[in-house]
Design a protein around this motif. Structure first.
Motif, short mmCIF file in Angstrom:
data_model
loop_
_atom_site.label_atom_id
_atom_site.label_comp_id
_atom_site.label_asym_id
_atom_site.label_seq_id
_atom_site.Cartn_x
_atom_site.Cartn_y
_atom_site.Cartn_z
N ASP A 177 37.25 40.58 39.80
CA ASP A 177 36.45 39.99 40.88
C ASP A 177 37.10 40.30 42.23
OD1 ASP A 177 34.31 37.93 41.79
OD2 ASP A 177 36.17 37.25 42.72
N ASP A 178 36.29 40.88 43.13
CA ASP A 178 36.83 41.32 44.42
C ASP A 178 36.70 40.23 45.47
OD1 ASP A 178 38.08 43.05 46.15
OD2 ASP A 178 36.27 44.20 46.62
N CYS A 179 37.24 39.05 45.14
CA CYS A 179 37.27 37.91 46.05
C CYS A 179 35.85 37.51 46.46
CB CYS A 179 38.10 38.24 47.29
SG CYS A 179 38.68 36.79 48.20
N SER A 180 35.01 37.24 45.47
CA SER A 180 33.63 36.83 45.73
C SER A 180 33.59 35.56 46.55
CB SER A 180 32.88 36.61 44.42
OG SER A 180 32.71 37.82 43.71
N THR A 181 32.61 35.47 47.43
CA THR A 181 32.45 34.27 48.27
C THR A 181 31.40 33.32 47.71
OG1 THR A 181 30.89 35.50 49.68
CG2 THR A 181 33.20 35.44 50.36
N ASP A 182 30.65 33.76 46.69
CA ASP A 182 29.78 32.82 45.98
C ASP A 182 30.58 32.34 44.76
OD1 ASP A 182 29.78 34.93 44.22
OD2 ASP A 182 27.63 35.37 44.40
N ASN A 183 29.93 31.78 43.76
CA ASN A 183 30.70 31.27 42.62
C ASN A 183 30.64 32.20 41.41
OD1 ASN A 183 27.98 30.75 42.14
ND2 ASN A 183 28.35 28.81 41.09
N THR A 184 30.56 33.50 41.68
CA THR A 184 30.56 34.50 40.59
C THR A 184 31.77 34.32 39.67
OG1 THR A 184 29.32 36.15 41.85
CG2 THR A 184 30.73 36.96 40.07
#
Length: 279
Positions: free
Chosen positions: A38-45
């Motif tokens: 995960d490339d620092c997702s800003t949603d809750n992926t």
């Protein structure tokens, strides 16, 4: 244990998370080393993926890693390459998919032909078309194989990243300084040092047009990709190991690349004009 690892970079994929879940369930039946970065997702992926893996007891099969900050797909894929435990490494993007027999055919042909890297043709399909294609049987003996050789590779990227399988331990990685054409950059370098082939069969499927993105306008993405491609070429030109013939071929590839960019730009303008007319 399967003889391949699957590397999947993700970033803000909440909207397609159910598709990712279904894909992971299918993959977990045939692969024991699935690496999600995960490339620092800003949603809750990230949280959704962790919950999914825990819920289905897949912690021994699916390993999830998270970058401390957004680093781009090249870095995420490199993380996966370094963590891969199997003999072969396959790349899959979060919004793309494979034919069920893709990996089997690829690795079988790579072993038969002594290839270090392979890719396949890919098709842009609807989900209904994907279901239809994925039910067809594919035999490796019926697939045409094309060698990808240096310096001919300079004139066109031979395959998309989600179609690629590479032998583990080659010691080459995606250039993390590039945000566009970083995949083409790697295929160029690999083809100069290793045996690379393409399976001329559409076994990789994408559900969007290659040049469409929610991250910016069509023309701006085309320009960024062109800058990345030219940066690849000029970087090669700066090297000292090229022969006179290779340098001439590289210069021809630069000219050809510029013509391709102009053509794509004109096509994008025509496409946009058609959309406006329909509106």
């Amino acid at each position: 244990m399967s003889d391949y690892s699957v590397v999947i970079p993700v970033f803000n994929n909440k909207e397609i998370i159910e598709d990712i879940f279904n894909r992971l369930l299918r993959l977990s039946e045939v692969c024991n080393d699935i690496i999600i970065v995960d490339d620092c997702s800003t949603d809750n992926t990230l949280q959704l993926l962790v919950s999914f893996v825990t819920k289905f007891n897949l912690t021994d099969t699916i390993n999830i890693y998270s970058n401390n900050k957004n680093m781009g797909p090249a870095h995420s894929r490199n993380v996966g390459i370094k963590l891969a435990k199997s003999d072969y490494i396959a790349f899959l993007d979060s919004d793309d998919d494979w034919h069920p027999q893709k990996i089997h055919c690829q690795i079988l042909l790579m072993k038969e032909l002594g290839a270090d890297v392979s890719g396949t043709q890919h098709a842009v399909v609807s989900k209904a078309e994907f279901m239809q294609f994925s039910q067809t049987r594919v035999l490796s003996s019926n697939i045409d194989v094309v060698p990808i050789t240096w310096p001919r590779v300079l004139f066109k990227s031979p395959f998309s990243t989600p179609s690629v399988v590479m032998r583990n331990g080659l010691g080459m990685y995606f250039d993390e300084t590039l945000r566009f054409s970083e995949d083409f950059n790697l295929w160029i370098r690999l083809s100069k040092e290793f045996k690379v082939i393409r399976l001329d069969e559409p076994l990789t499927y994408t559900f969007k047009h290659d040049y469409l993105s929610t991250g910016g306008s069509l023309s701006s993405n085309l320009s960024a990709m062109q800058k990345g491609e030219l940066a690849n070429f000029f970087s090669l030109l700066a090297g000292r190991s090229l022969s006179f013939y290779e340098r001439c071929t590289l210069l021809a590839a630069i000219v050809f690349s510029c013509f391709k960019f102009i053509r794509r730009l004109l096509l994008s303008i025509i496409l946009k004009a058609k959309v406006w007319v329909k509106c």
